[in-house]
Every structure is written in C-alpha cells, then in structure tokens.
Write an enzyme that holds these catalytic residues in place. Sequence first.
Site, PDB file in Angstrom:
ATOM      1  N   LYS A   1       1.147   4.829   6.846  1.00 37.37           N
ATOM      2  CA  LYS A   1       0.574   5.601   5.739  1.00 37.37           C
ATOM      3  C   LYS A   1       1.249   6.971   5.716  1.00 37.37           C
ATOM      4  O   LYS A   1       2.062   7.298   6.575  1.00 37.37           O
ATOM      5  CB  LYS A   1      -0.939   5.797   5.912  1.00 37.37           C
ATOM      6  CG  LYS A   1      -1.751   4.518   6.092  1.00 37.37           C
ATOM      7  CD  LYS A   1      -1.844   3.693   4.841  1.00 37.37           C
ATOM      8  CE  LYS A   1      -2.655   2.423   5.083  1.00 37.37           C
ATOM      9  NZ  LYS A   1      -2.610   1.527   3.913  1.00 37.37           N
TER      10      LYS A   1
ATOM     11  N   SER B   1      -4.830   0.732  -1.359  1.00 31.50           N
ATOM     12  CA  SER B   1      -4.551   1.064   0.033  1.00 31.50           C
ATOM     13  C   SER B   1      -5.853   1.249   0.795  1.00 31.50           C
ATOM     14  O   SER B   1      -6.692   2.066   0.421  1.00 31.50           O
ATOM     15  CB  SER B   1      -3.714   2.351   0.109  1.00 31.50           C
ATOM     16  OG  SER B   1      -3.583   2.785   1.446  1.00 31.50           O
TER      17      SER B   1
ATOM     18  N   SER C   1       0.804  -1.227   0.000  1.00 35.90           N
ATOM     19  CA  SER C   1       0.000   0.000   0.000  1.00 35.90           C
ATOM     20  C   SER C   1       0.838   1.280   0.000  1.00 35.90           C
ATOM     21  O   SER C   1       0.323   2.354  -0.279  1.00 35.90           O
ATOM     22  CB  SER C   1      -0.959   0.022   1.191  1.00 35.90           C
ATOM     23  OG  SER C   1      -0.275   0.324   2.382  1.00 35.90           O
TER      24      SER C   1
END
Length: 306
Positions: free
Chosen positions: A168, A271, A113
């Site tokens: 992230k 993602s 991701s």
Amino acid sequence: MSVQSLLGNFALILFVLMVVTGVIWFLDVFFFSKQRRARADAALAEFDSRAARLSADGIKADAGSAGGRAALESKLLKQPAWIEYSGSFFPVIALVFFLRSFLYEPFKIPSSSMVPTLLVGDLILVNKFTYGIRLPIVNKKVISINDPQRGDVMVFKYPKDMTVDYIKRVVGVPGDKIVYKNKRLTVNGEEISYKTLPDFLDDENLTYYKQLEENLTGVDHKILNDERAPSFVPNPDNFPHRELCSYNAEGFACTVPPGEYFMMGDNRDNSLDSRYWGFVPDQNIVGKAFFVWMNLGNLKRIGAFH
C-alpha cells in the site's frame, strides 16, 4: 491487497536449503575430503608397491600403468554426487539468500488495489535496506536507517496474518492526524491537492474510473475513485488502537499512534487497507517498492514508479 512472493514462504525454504547445503559443504572441506585423500593415498601406495614388486621380478609394467594410477587417484578423490551438487548449489543459494534478505526482494502484484500505480501482473522489486537492516525470517530490525515517509509505496506483513505480504501507500506516519472526507485527504489539517486527469479504463472489467493526481505532502501520484462507491467505510474491524479513529457517513478520521503507519491503496474504493484493518506496526515493514522489472503482458510497464 496481498502481494505474493515468487514462492510461498520462500525465505524460510531458502534458509533451510542454505543451511543444509552449507553444512554438507563444510563437512566435505574439513572432513570428507580428508578421508578420501587418506583412502586415495593408501590405495596409491599399494599400487606403487605392487608396481615395484613386479619390476623387481622382471615383469615390465603395462604402458598404461601411469594412466591407471592417475585414473585410480581421480576415482578415489571424486566427490559423491550428493556432495558435488550440494557444494555447487551452496554459494548460489547463499548469494540469493543474502541479496533477497538484505538488498532486494521480488514480488508479484496479484490484485488491483494499487491501480493505476501498479497493475495486476507487475513483477516489482522491493528495497530491503531503505528502512533499516532486518534479520531474515524473523524480520527483526537490527540497524535503523530511514523511516517510511508519506507517499512511499511500502510492502509489509499484513497485521491480521503475518504470513501474508501486503503493498500500500504510506498516507500517515506516527503522530499524523488523517482525515478522509468525501474521498479527499487532509493530513494534519492540510488539505491535499488534487488534479483531475482523464478517466482510467479498467481493461479487466471494461469500466471507467475517475482518475486524479494527488499531491501527498510533496509526492505526486495517481489515484482512482469509483463515483458509485460510498464515502463511508463499511464495517471496519475492531483493530488495535481503534479508539484513535472515528467513522461517519462522510468518511473517517484517525490519529496514527507512535511506531505505526496508516496505509491506503491508490485504487481508493477498491482497496482493503488501514481504513478497515488498522495501523501497520514498524516491526511489520518489509521494504520500499520502487521498480517494475517485468510484466509479461505489457513490457512497457518496466521502470521506476512512485
């Protein structure tokens, strides 16, 4: 995408080991060693007394009696194996616990991701003090230092399962208005600039993805778009502060609430991130990822990233 530490709940395991070995070390220094010394002194006094009696009776002591006394003392003062090993491991475990709790913690990237910034198999370091000092295990902030900034690559506790670590990129900070329309970002009314790069080849799936350089309010980084994937967000959760977000066929818009952050993966169409499960509270933050220290399949990956 979840990020797994080198062992499951390693922080808790390490803490328990540190406490157990530390207690044993403490008891040995202040209690057990004194007991051994007292027993050794009594045994040596008896040894010396016996040697004196033999000498008084005209019996010459063995040539090795001095060595026998030293051997007896060494034997009586020797630590039991379980204490010796605990005492040896305690400082090492304590040092590792301190380093990974307050300075740097290693993680491994298990999924795609964050491609192309981070690849599957990357072993990364996370700075634990960039955003403040937090108590280990409970992850409670006790000293504030810096706040996460747009563009930071951040590790945090997954809001739906606090035992899982995610990684992230910070796209929105408290108060930001985030709009993602037709796979392009706008932050607080400012359209983010993009530069087209050569297509990215996914070696695992032998598929090409559109690659762009995104300038996220001053932070340049690469992202991927899958032109086959739709622009809308399918089936977002009913997460906390869901009323601050609106979804349509072209994408979504969200206003980031106080004390929370909006996170997205660089592999935008592959993602599961804040678009689906919501905002990340400050108390979930683990640290800022900044360095790939190893990738066994590709040593060229070693180095800093942003």
